[in-house]
Design an enzyme around this catalytic site. Structure first.
Site, mmCIF file in Angstrom:
data_model
loop_
_atom_site.group_PDB
_atom_site.id
_atom_site.type_symbol
_atom_site.label_atom_id
_atom_site.label_comp_id
_atom_site.label_asym_id
_atom_site.label_seq_id
_atom_site.Cartn_x
_atom_site.Cartn_y
_atom_site.Cartn_z
ATOM 1 N N GLU A 41 81.157 44.546 23.764
ATOM 2 C CA GLU A 41 80.252 44.662 24.923
ATOM 3 C C GLU A 41 78.859 44.121 24.646
ATOM 4 O O GLU A 41 78.145 43.746 25.574
ATOM 5 C CB GLU A 41 80.174 46.125 25.370
ATOM 6 C CG GLU A 41 79.160 47.001 24.629
ATOM 7 C CD GLU A 41 79.423 47.148 23.136
ATOM 8 O OE1 GLU A 41 80.564 46.895 22.693
ATOM 9 O OE2 GLU A 41 78.481 47.504 22.400
ATOM 10 N N ASP A 45 77.977 53.447 22.127
ATOM 11 C CA ASP A 45 79.134 52.561 22.254
ATOM 12 C C ASP A 45 80.412 53.320 21.899
ATOM 13 O O ASP A 45 80.743 53.491 20.729
ATOM 14 C CB ASP A 45 78.952 51.345 21.325
ATOM 15 C CG ASP A 45 80.097 50.337 21.462
ATOM 16 O OD1 ASP A 45 80.918 50.495 22.390
ATOM 17 O OD2 ASP A 45 80.152 49.390 20.643
ATOM 18 N N ARG A 72 77.838 41.378 23.235
ATOM 19 C CA ARG A 72 77.689 39.962 23.615
ATOM 20 C C ARG A 72 77.628 39.818 25.129
ATOM 21 O O ARG A 72 77.007 38.884 25.635
ATOM 22 C CB ARG A 72 78.833 39.146 22.996
ATOM 23 C CG ARG A 72 80.206 39.583 23.423
ATOM 24 C CD ARG A 72 81.297 39.111 22.464
ATOM 25 N NE ARG A 72 81.321 39.885 21.216
ATOM 26 C CZ ARG A 72 82.152 39.659 20.214
ATOM 27 N NH1 ARG A 72 83.044 38.680 20.288
ATOM 28 N NH2 ARG A 72 82.112 40.392 19.123
ATOM 29 N N LYS A 100 69.919 43.879 21.763
ATOM 30 C CA LYS A 100 71.026 44.694 22.289
ATOM 31 C C LYS A 100 70.639 46.171 22.261
ATOM 32 O O LYS A 100 70.294 46.709 21.214
ATOM 33 C CB LYS A 100 72.288 44.476 21.429
ATOM 34 C CG LYS A 100 73.422 45.473 21.707
ATOM 35 C CD LYS A 100 74.654 45.200 20.837
ATOM 36 C CE LYS A 100 75.747 46.272 21.020
ATOM 37 N NZ LYS A 100 76.941 46.053 20.176
ATOM 38 N N LYS A 144 87.045 53.360 20.640
ATOM 39 C CA LYS A 144 86.939 53.386 19.185
ATOM 40 C C LYS A 144 87.622 54.639 18.633
ATOM 41 O O LYS A 144 87.718 55.651 19.337
ATOM 42 C CB LYS A 144 85.463 53.443 18.776
ATOM 43 C CG LYS A 144 84.682 52.152 18.971
ATOM 44 C CD LYS A 144 83.241 52.318 18.534
ATOM 45 C CE LYS A 144 82.439 51.052 18.745
ATOM 46 N NZ LYS A 144 82.871 49.907 17.948
ATOM 47 N N ASP A 153 73.624 51.778 18.188
ATOM 48 C CA ASP A 153 74.003 50.483 18.760
ATOM 49 C C ASP A 153 72.901 49.889 19.654
ATOM 50 O O ASP A 153 73.095 48.861 20.273
ATOM 51 C CB ASP A 153 75.321 50.634 19.537
ATOM 52 C CG ASP A 153 76.170 49.384 19.484
ATOM 53 O OD1 ASP A 153 75.957 48.550 18.571
ATOM 54 O OD2 ASP A 153 77.042 49.223 20.356
HETATM 55 N N1 BES Z 1 78.721 48.102 18.191
HETATM 56 C C1 BES Z 1 79.867 47.471 17.682
HETATM 57 C C2 BES Z 1 79.648 46.805 16.329
HETATM 58 C C3 BES Z 1 79.306 47.696 15.186
HETATM 59 C C4 BES Z 1 80.279 48.037 14.269
HETATM 60 C C5 BES Z 1 78.025 48.132 14.976
HETATM 61 C C6 BES Z 1 79.954 48.814 13.182
HETATM 62 C C7 BES Z 1 77.712 48.921 13.903
HETATM 63 C C8 BES Z 1 78.677 49.258 13.003
HETATM 64 C C9 BES Z 1 80.342 46.381 18.642
HETATM 65 O O1 BES Z 1 80.075 46.591 19.981
HETATM 66 C C10 BES Z 1 81.822 46.291 18.485
HETATM 67 O O2 BES Z 1 82.478 47.256 18.728
HETATM 68 N N2 BES Z 1 82.315 45.141 18.060
HETATM 69 C C11 BES Z 1 83.704 44.944 17.857
HETATM 70 C C12 BES Z 1 84.044 43.545 18.300
HETATM 71 C C13 BES Z 1 85.512 43.272 18.333
HETATM 72 C C14 BES Z 1 86.169 44.077 19.436
HETATM 73 C C15 BES Z 1 85.719 41.799 18.555
HETATM 74 C C16 BES Z 1 84.009 45.128 16.374
HETATM 75 O O3 BES Z 1 83.213 44.703 15.548
HETATM 76 O O4 BES Z 1 85.016 45.718 16.067
HETATM 77 ZN ZN ZN Z 2 78.377 47.793 20.366
HETATM 78 ZN ZN ZN Z 3 81.531 47.766 20.941
#
Ligand code: BES
Ligand code: ZN
Ligand code: ZN
Length: 497
Positions: free
Chosen positions: A350, A271, A352, A266, A278, A289
């Site tokens: 995103e 992000d 996935r 990835k 966020k 990311d």
């Molecule tokens: N890039 C984030 C995950 C992440 C979180 C990486 C903290 C590093 C530190 C990912 O794209 C994301 O935002 N995932 C969401 C998924 C949710 C919306 C199901 C998450 O983990 O909140």
């Molecule tokens: Zn992400």
């Molecule tokens: Zn994300």
């Protein structure tokens, strides 16, 4: 930094610092420590008796101008229990020694391995510790710490027949740790200095230098190939996406039917969450990311030098995730390259999406065994904190190989379950699947299941490195910032096939 074997007896080594490690078994100096103790007139035994030198894990004792030794300093590092000292501990001690001495403007030192430790894998671990321990993130600081560098390290304790094992270990360790630092440099770049296009350019430069085949698909080619999941994430940004493909083919060629490893990483260069934006607090960290993609690119760099006997295809979908006027919105339905339709319920899930197309493409290019690495979920931090990488697999034999490689490489990884029950969480209401789970909890597992839908029957492993790819607080052996986690394990996995 030069790393060489040092042949002289310990007391005769002229160096700015002689380093070794001591155990907390209270048996007084033994073996090589006894040799040092004798040369220094019973110094170690005295310090041990007085309680100053206990050998407890990572305790540091620095002695200036030790009488009886040619070295200007003697640095003793606690190693804990004698029977627990292995490559993992030596790697850490090596990094602690380097960072400690570097911060004191010591420019060279000799590290003496203890009795019965002169193995190839220990030399590799030490070289990895020195090179990875040397990593700094001062690229954008005007005032560099000019006098803080180590330019030469010796390893003592390898003699006679052990010498060639020592040399081999040093070479391998250096290749791996330099690749790890290469990945860490990419990860540390802020998003204005590392867009998907710049990442692709850097990957291309590396691949050409290393003699690897490389192809970068631009937004037009990505659209022609109908990579709708990747495009859906990219559409919110003015920066176009890239699909980076690097291929390693063994010099001796491959036999028909031999496994082809597909590494999919990835690379969301930033992000924001997209329309499901966020919170501002801590958002700056989302420059990392793209750690999964950078790590896979770093692995290819190492493989080009190590030349294992297996073909490896590295696929890195790269994009920003932005909330622009053209951004996708919750509820949008997208068609992935595989033809599956996806209901995007949360634009922040995103990773996935881009991996769906990455994994499908890697299979199309001929991968028979897949590994993806991604900073995929915040939920993995809840489950495993910043200690273990989350491991998910569709094929236990393939996953077991990964887990034993992680042990050998000294990276902590923990497998989580993939029961069919979790798969139900991502069944779509209006499309084939949805990009977040509808059940409560299990966020990392539903993320993994989403990717698995695109791996199909091909043995597949997913590494969730969201908790481990970034080190928030500097440690005596590790700089604050990107860790490059996963690289050593995957190099070990591939070179052991
Ligand atoms: N890039 C984030 C995950 C992440 C979180 C990486 C903290 C590093 C530190 C990912 O794209 C994301 O935002 N995932 C969401 C998924 C949710 C919306 C199901 C998450 O983990 O909140
Ligand atoms: Zn992400
Ligand atoms: Zn994300």
């Amino acid at each position: 930094m030069q790393i060489t074997l040092e042949q002289k007896p310990l007391a005769a080594i002229e160096t700015e610092a002689l380093v070794t490690y001591v155990f907390d078994d209270n048996e007084g100096p033994q073996g090589r420590a006894a040799e040092l103790d004798q040369a220094a007139g019973g110094l170690l035994a005295r310090l041990n008796k007085s309680g100053e030198l206990t050998g407890k894990s990572l305790e540091i004792t620095l002695i200036h101008a030790p009488a009886g030794l040619k070295a200007a300093r003697l640095l003793l590092i606690g190693a804990g229990k004698r029977e627990q000292v292995n490559g993992t501990m030596l790697r850490k001690i090596a990094a602690v020694a380097l960072r400690y001495l570097k911060s004191r403007s010591v420019h060279n030192f000799v590290f003496a391995v203890r009795e019965n430790a002169a193995t190839e894998s220990n030399a590799q671990a030490l070289a990895e510790g020195f090179v990875a321990g040397d990593f700094e993130t001062d690229k954008y600081k005007s005032e560099k710490k000019k006098d803080k560098f180590v330019d030469a390290v010796g390893i003592a304790g390898y003699s006679g027949t052990e010498k060639s094992a020592g040399e081999k270990g040093i070479t391998r360790g250096r290749i791996i740790a330099e690749a790890q630092n290469f990945a860490r440099d990419l990860i540390n770049e802020p998003s204005n200095k590392l867009t998907p296009r710049i990442l692709a350019d850097k990957a291309q430069v590396m691949a050409k230098e290393a003699g690897l085949a490389v192809e970068v698909l631009d937004e037009q080619k990505i659209a022609d190939l109908k990579m709708g999941a990747l495009l859906s994430v990219a559409q919110g940004s003015v920066e176009p996406p890239r699909m980076i493909v690097i291929t390693y083919t063994p010099p001796q060629g491959t036999k028909p039917g031999a496994p082809v490893v597909g590494l999919v990483g990835k690379a969301v260069t930033f992000d924001t969450g997209g329309i499901s934006i966020k919170p501002a607090d801590g958002m700056e960290k989302m420059k990392y990311d793209m750690a999964g993609g950078a790590t896979m690119i770093g692995i290819m760099r190492a493989l080009a030098a190590l030349k294992p006997n297996v073909k490896v295809i590295c696929v890195v979908p790269a994009t920003e995730n932005m909330p622009g006027g053209k951004a996708q919105k919750p509820g949008d339905i997208q068609t992935a390259m595989s033809g599956k339709t996806i209901e995007v319920l949360n634009t922040d899930a995103e990773g996935r999406l881009i991996l769906a197309d990455g994994v499908h493409f890697a299979k199309q290019l001929g991968a028979t065994h897949l590994v993806d690495a991604a900073t995929l979920t915040g939920a993995i931090v809840v489950a495993l904190a910043n200690v273990n990488v989350g491991v998910f697999g569709s094929d236990q034999a393939w996953t077991d190989k990964l887990l034993s490689s992680a042990k050998e490489a000294g990276e902590k990884m923990w497998q989580l379950p993939m029961d069919e029950e979790y798969r139900d969480f991502i069944k779509g209401s209006f499309a084939d699947i949805q990009n977040i789970g509808s059940g409560k909890g299990g966020g990392s597992i539903t993320g993994a299941w989403f990717i698995r839908e695109f791996a199909g029957d091909t043995p597949w492993i997913h590494l969730d490195i969201a908790g481990t790819a970034w080190n928030d607080d500097a440690k005596p052996w590790l700089a604050k910032g990107p860790t490059g986690v996963g690289l050593r394990t995957l190099v070990q996995l591939i070179t052991s096939l």
